[in-house]
Design a protein around this motif. Structure first.
Motif, short mmCIF file in Angstrom:
data_model
loop_
_atom_site.label_atom_id
_atom_site.label_comp_id
_atom_site.label_asym_id
_atom_site.label_seq_id
_atom_site.Cartn_x
_atom_site.Cartn_y
_atom_site.Cartn_z
N MET A 131 -1.82 0.29 7.68
CA MET A 131 -1.09 -0.80 8.29
C MET A 131 -1.54 -2.16 7.73
SD MET A 131 -1.00 -1.80 12.34
CE MET A 131 -2.79 -2.09 12.36
N ARG A 143 -3.48 -2.68 5.14
CA ARG A 143 -3.38 -2.69 3.69
C ARG A 143 -1.97 -3.06 3.24
NH1 ARG A 143 -7.16 1.32 4.64
NH2 ARG A 143 -9.13 1.04 3.50
N THR A 144 -0.98 -2.58 3.95
CA THR A 144 0.41 -2.92 3.63
C THR A 144 0.65 -4.40 3.81
OG1 THR A 144 1.16 -0.73 4.35
CG2 THR A 144 2.82 -2.47 4.24
N VAL A 145 0.13 -4.97 4.88
CA VAL A 145 0.27 -6.40 5.14
C VAL A 145 -0.36 -7.22 4.01
CG1 VAL A 145 -0.49 -8.30 6.63
CG2 VAL A 145 0.43 -6.20 7.64
N ALA A 155 -0.85 -6.36 0.99
CA ALA A 155 -0.19 -6.15 -0.30
C ALA A 155 1.05 -7.01 -0.46
CB ALA A 155 0.18 -4.67 -0.45
N LEU A 156 1.56 -7.56 0.62
CA LEU A 156 2.77 -8.39 0.56
C LEU A 156 2.41 -9.82 0.15
CD1 LEU A 156 4.54 -7.13 3.81
CD2 LEU A 156 5.26 -6.71 1.45
N HIS A 184 -1.62 -14.74 5.42
CA HIS A 184 -2.06 -13.35 5.53
C HIS A 184 -2.84 -13.11 6.83
CE1 HIS A 184 -1.40 -12.15 1.11
NE2 HIS A 184 -0.73 -11.32 1.87
N THR A 188 0.49 -8.31 13.33
CA THR A 188 0.69 -6.86 13.22
C THR A 188 -0.13 -6.12 14.25
OG1 THR A 188 1.16 -7.05 10.85
CG2 THR A 188 0.49 -4.89 11.65
#
Length: 241
Positions: free
Chosen positions: A1, A3-5, A7-8, A107, A114
């Protein structure tokens, strides 16, 4: 979760930065109007500025503005104005105090948001425990770790410390004391994030904490849905008396 954030691109979260800035406007309104809590927190931050004090000052002031009915914009999260205040201004305060740039702020806000939404997905919008003490405060702790240069493991340690510390704080209605709760849990969330960076955190299996962060979120849901039904009934009776 998370890590996805991360990566954006930070520009994907410009809307979160805008929401934080809007909430800061509400905080300044309370501070300029000399609201008691806002003024006291502002004096404390001026005397000894720190990530904790700055976050606490902004969040407490904005919540006081909301709970006393000032006509100010307050972007919410997960259906709650006070959740939005704690989430956005807790992170904004830490970022400002640390001199973080806009990309880092974006970020950090995405991390906190999140986490907040994820917890609310487990517990539902209405909880017998103080939602601000659990959902956004947990997010603020994780965001603090990120802004201090910590990794995802340290973020999870900080999140579990918030859950293990504040899961028992009850909700007793929307009122001015909510601002005190918001200020308290935001300040503590920053502290717990910094402690996690130093290797100090509540371990798995301690109290209601499960084996890992996902299990801990599930345990929060069980605490709310099963464990606090009588507490909620008693609180409703007391505040309705």
């Amino acid at each position: 979760m998370l890590r996805t954030v991360l990566a954006l691109p930070p520009t994907a979260f410009d809307f979160l930065v805008a929401a934080a800035e809007d909430n800061a406007t509400a905080a300044r309104a309370a501070q300029d109007g000399h609201a008691p809590l806002a003024a006291a927190l502002q004096r404390g931050n001026a005397a000894a500025p720190s990530p904790r004090a700055t976050a606490q000052s902004l969040a407490g002031a904005a919540s006081e503005a909301r709970m006393t009915g000032l006509l100010v914009p307050l972007p919410a999260i997960a259906g709650s104005g006070n959740h939005g205040i704690a989430n956005f201004l807790g992170v904004l305060g830490v970022a400002h105090a640390l001199g973080a740039n806009r990309d880092a702020l974006a970020h950090a806000l995405a991390i906190a948001s999140t986490v907040t939404v994820c917890i609310k997905a487990h517990t539902g919008r209405l909880t017998a425990f103080c939602g601000c003490a659990i959902a956004p405060a947990t997010g603020v702790a994780a965001a603090t770790v990120f802004l201090k240069g910590g990794d995802i493991d340290a973020m999870e340690h900080a999140m579990k410390s918030v859950i293990g510390t504040f899961a028992g704080m009850i909700c007793d209605g929307a009122k001015v004391s909510c601002a005190f709760k918001v200020a308290t849990v935001v300040g503590a969330a920053v502290d717990l994030g910094i402690l996690a960076m130093e290797g100090a955190y509540i371990p798995d299996g301690d109290g209601i904490l499960g084996d890992g962060i996902d299990r801990s979120f599930a345990n929060l849901a069980a605490l709310n849905d099963q464990g606090l039904r009588k507490t909620e009934t008693t609180v409703l009776r007391l505040i309705g008396a």
